[in-house]
Write a protein that holds these residues in place. Structure first.
Motif, PDB file in Angstrom:
ATOM      1  N   VAL A 358       0.780  -1.299  -0.010  1.00  0.00           N
ATOM      2  CA  VAL A 358       0.054   0.008  -0.218  1.00  0.00           C
ATOM      3  C   VAL A 358       0.871   1.181   0.131  1.00  0.00           C
ATOM      4  N   PRO A 359       0.609   2.158  -1.018  1.00  0.00           N
ATOM      5  CA  PRO A 359       1.325   3.170  -0.915  1.00  0.00           C
ATOM      6  C   PRO A 359       1.097   4.194   0.071  1.00  0.00           C
ATOM      7  N   SER A 360       1.813   5.042   0.554  1.00  0.00           N
ATOM      8  CA  SER A 360       1.450   6.029   1.701  1.00  0.00           C
ATOM      9  C   SER A 360       0.363   6.775   1.483  1.00  0.00           C
ATOM     10  N   GLN A 361      -0.237   7.498   2.388  1.00  0.00           N
ATOM     11  CA  GLN A 361      -1.329   8.356   2.285  1.00  0.00           C
ATOM     12  C   GLN A 361      -0.931   9.574   1.211  1.00  0.00           C
ATOM     13  N   ARG A 362       0.459   9.775   1.456  1.00  0.00           N
ATOM     14  CA  ARG A 362       0.880  11.041   0.856  1.00  0.00           C
ATOM     15  C   ARG A 362       0.995  10.756  -0.677  1.00  0.00           C
ATOM     16  N   THR A 363       1.519   9.716  -1.134  1.00  0.00           N
ATOM     17  CA  THR A 363       1.579   9.108  -2.382  1.00  0.00           C
ATOM     18  C   THR A 363       0.263   9.162  -3.081  1.00  0.00           C
ATOM     19  N   ILE A 364      -0.833   8.437  -2.238  1.00  0.00           N
ATOM     20  CA  ILE A 364      -2.215   8.364  -2.857  1.00  0.00           C
ATOM     21  C   ILE A 364      -2.720  10.016  -3.098  1.00  0.00           C
ATOM     22  N   THR A 365      -2.406  10.643  -2.249  1.00  0.00           N
ATOM     23  CA  THR A 365      -3.091  12.008  -2.524  1.00  0.00           C
ATOM     24  C   THR A 365      -2.563  12.751  -3.609  1.00  0.00           C
ATOM     25  N   ALA A 366      -1.036  12.653  -3.838  1.00  0.00           N
ATOM     26  CA  ALA A 366      -0.441  13.070  -4.961  1.00  0.00           C
ATOM     27  C   ALA A 366      -1.034  12.467  -6.294  1.00  0.00           C
ATOM     28  N   ALA A 367      -1.133  11.155  -6.386  1.00  0.00           N
ATOM     29  CA  ALA A 367      -1.756  10.373  -7.482  1.00  0.00           C
ATOM     30  C   ALA A 367      -3.094  10.727  -7.671  1.00  0.00           C
ATOM     31  N   ARG A 368      -4.036  11.197  -6.422  1.00  0.00           N
ATOM     32  CA  ARG A 368      -5.467  11.535  -6.695  1.00  0.00           C
ATOM     33  C   ARG A 368      -5.587  13.052  -7.272  1.00  0.00           C
ATOM     34  N   ILE A 369      -4.652  13.849  -6.580  1.00  0.00           N
ATOM     35  CA  ILE A 369      -4.689  15.169  -7.486  1.00  0.00           C
ATOM     36  C   ILE A 369      -4.279  15.178  -8.739  1.00  0.00           C
TER      37      ILE A 369
END
Ligand SMILES: *[C@@H]1O[C@H](CO)[C@@H](O)[C@H](O)[C@H]1NC(C)=O
Ligand SMILES: *[C@@H]1O[C@H](CO)[C@@H](O)[C@H](O)[C@H]1NC(C)=O
Ligand SMILES: *[C@@H]1O[C@H](CO)[C@@H](O)[C@H](O)[C@H]1NC(C)=O
Ligand SMILES: *[C@@H]1O[C@H](CO)[C@@H](O)[C@H](O)[C@H]1NC(C)=O
Length: 440
Positions: A358-369
């Protein structure tokens, strides 16, 4: 642009790595982990190459379409034996599935902040909500002349239509969604399941006689059309009669009659879901959607995810036609590697199993944006929590939605969105949401 690509790449990486877990079973969790780590530190090019090498080394084929980082086609090994036949065409399920990881990341994040229960404030706030929408949620609604007689429509919906959402995002902490797969009988998950704060079941899943395997607790039950029509039988499945019943499709006169006459005192609601395209139509996915809209964390049991499945069986009855099991499995696995859910199964029975990939929350947020921008979602990249509201309605009155004793995370979220309630707008361009705001 670099950030954009990196974001996509990470999302892509984790999604594809997801498949590795699935195909190779539990033993190869580390492959997924290694790859995610690699992509975070190494250059994109190197990672892509390594990734493809590792995929191909496992006999799998992952195909990306050149410049589009969002699109990925996942091919199961050719010796996988599909068992499910499309009842319409008689064709066996394919071994190759297309996914749009950017869509997945952006849409699921939106689900987490939305309400998935149909309310009257939603229909009122929707432009022409009664004329264009309400009748679609009533069985034979097409005969209602677009609810010209609003009193009649209101009457038909009244028993399942709260004014405001009865639940808010992150209201519950740990939730479990229990599928109906026969693999539940291979592990005694009962006690573990009862430990969750909320347990969500589906359709006619029995509890009695199976508690060792599926637990006793039942908080919500998602119902497809067939199950909802047998509402009187369904309420008997939970002896406490406390289950909240969530109907996926439409309200039917038969159901209204049962609610009034049996009588059925359980709360009954209609679900208001987002659209996920063809990958995700079943009750299982709707249950996950509902869970993600009210829970902090979501665990999943009984979805036949282990490799080498032979048949599509239910734990309480003979084998029965399901729908696109391989497609579903690939999709759930993608969700797990995006950190949305955690999957438990006979081969992944360790309750403290960590999903390394699981990627970190930060990674996911960056990917989401990045995904929001690429997909041109309403309000992409904005700091404003209400950025995605393409329809805003200030409410003159709102009964206090503040359920007493809300978890801190739920209160924090309410403060963050300033008491706004967000509703998904199906098929809306740019995936904007409908927002109802408290009058200030
Ligand atoms: C991830 O990569 C970094 C840098 O290459 C390394 O120091 C670390 O040990 C790796 N972590 C895992 C879990 O492999
Ligand atoms: C509208 O529906 C209500 C409730 O069924 C009924 O009493 C009323 O007569 C209807 N009005 C018209 C104009 O048909
Ligand atoms: C439980 O088992 C009893 C006895 O075998 C059976 O009569 C009953 O129908 C079962 N109940 C359910 C819900 O399966
Ligand atoms: C959802 O809410 C959280 C805060 O609870 C916020 O950080 C996040 O940006 C929101 N996501 C979207 C898509 O609005």
């Amino acid at each position: 642009m670099r950030l954009l690509q990196l974001g996509f790449f990470l999302a892509l990486a984790s999604g594809l790595s997801a498949l590795l877990i699935y195909i190779t079973g539990v033993s190869d969790l580390r492959t997924c982990d290694q790859f995610t780590n690699e992509s975070r530190f190494g250059s994109i090019a190197v990672s892509t190459k390594r990734f493809q090498e590792s995929v191909n080394g496992l006999g799998l084929q992952a195909v990306t379409t050149g410049s589009d980082y969002c699109k990925v086609t996942i091919n199961f090994p050719s010796d996988t034996v599909p068992k499910w036949k499309d009842p319409k065409t008689g064709e066996l399920e394919g071994l190759s599935f297309d996914f749009n990881l950017c869509e997945a990341v952006a849409t699921w994040e939106q689900v987490r902040n939305s309400t998935t229960i149909l309310t009257s404030e939603f229909i009122d706030a929707l432009p022409n909500g009664w004329e264009d929408y309400a009748w679609r949620r009533i069985n034979k609604g097409v005969l209602l002349n677009q609810c010209k007689n609003k009193t009649l429509c209101l009457e038909k919906l009244s028993l399942v239509l709260p004014e405001t959402p009865p639940y808010v995002p992150r209201q519950f902490d740990r939730c479990a969604v229990i599928g109906n797969s026969g693999d539940l009988l291979k592990t005694k998950f009962g006690k573990e399941i009862d430990d969750y704060d909320v347990v969500i079941r589906e359709n006619g899943a029995p509890i009695k006689n199976y508690t060792e395997y599926v637990g006793k607790k039942s908080s919500f039950r998602l119902l497809n059309r067939g199950s909802a029509k047998a509402l009187d039988k369904v309420v008997e499945l939970d002896e406490t009669r406390q289950e909240v019943l969530m109907i996926k499709t439409t309200i039917h006169d038969i159901m209204n009659k049962m609610i009034r006459e049996v009588p059925i005192n359980n709360p009954v609601y209609l679900m208001l879901g987002a659209s996920f395209g063809s990958a995700a139509k079943g009750t299982g996915l709707k249950a996950l959607e509902f869970a993600l809209s009210i829970c902090e964390s979501v665990d999943m049991y009984g979805f036949t995810v282990d490799p080498g499945y032979k048949e599509w069986t239910r734990y309480f009855s003979e084998s029965r036609q399901g729908h696109t099991p391989l497609h579903g499995r690939a999709y759930y696995q993608m969700m797990e590697c995006l950190g949305l859910i955690k999957i438990h199964s006979p081969m992944r029975a360790d309750p403290s199993r960590t999903v390394h990939s699981v990627p970190s929350q930060r990674t996911i947020t960056a990917a989401r944006i990045a995904s929001e921008k690429l997909l041109r979602r309403v309000g992409a990249g904005s700091e404003d929590p209400l950025r995605a509201c393409s329809i805003r309605k200030k409410l003159a009155k709102r009964k206090s939605t503040s359920v007493s004793g809300l978890r801190k995370a739920a209160v924090d979220h309410q403060n963050f969105v300033k008491g706004t309630i967000m509703y998904p707008l199906e098929h809306h361009p740019g995936h904007g949401v409908l927002c109802t705001l408290p009058k200030d």
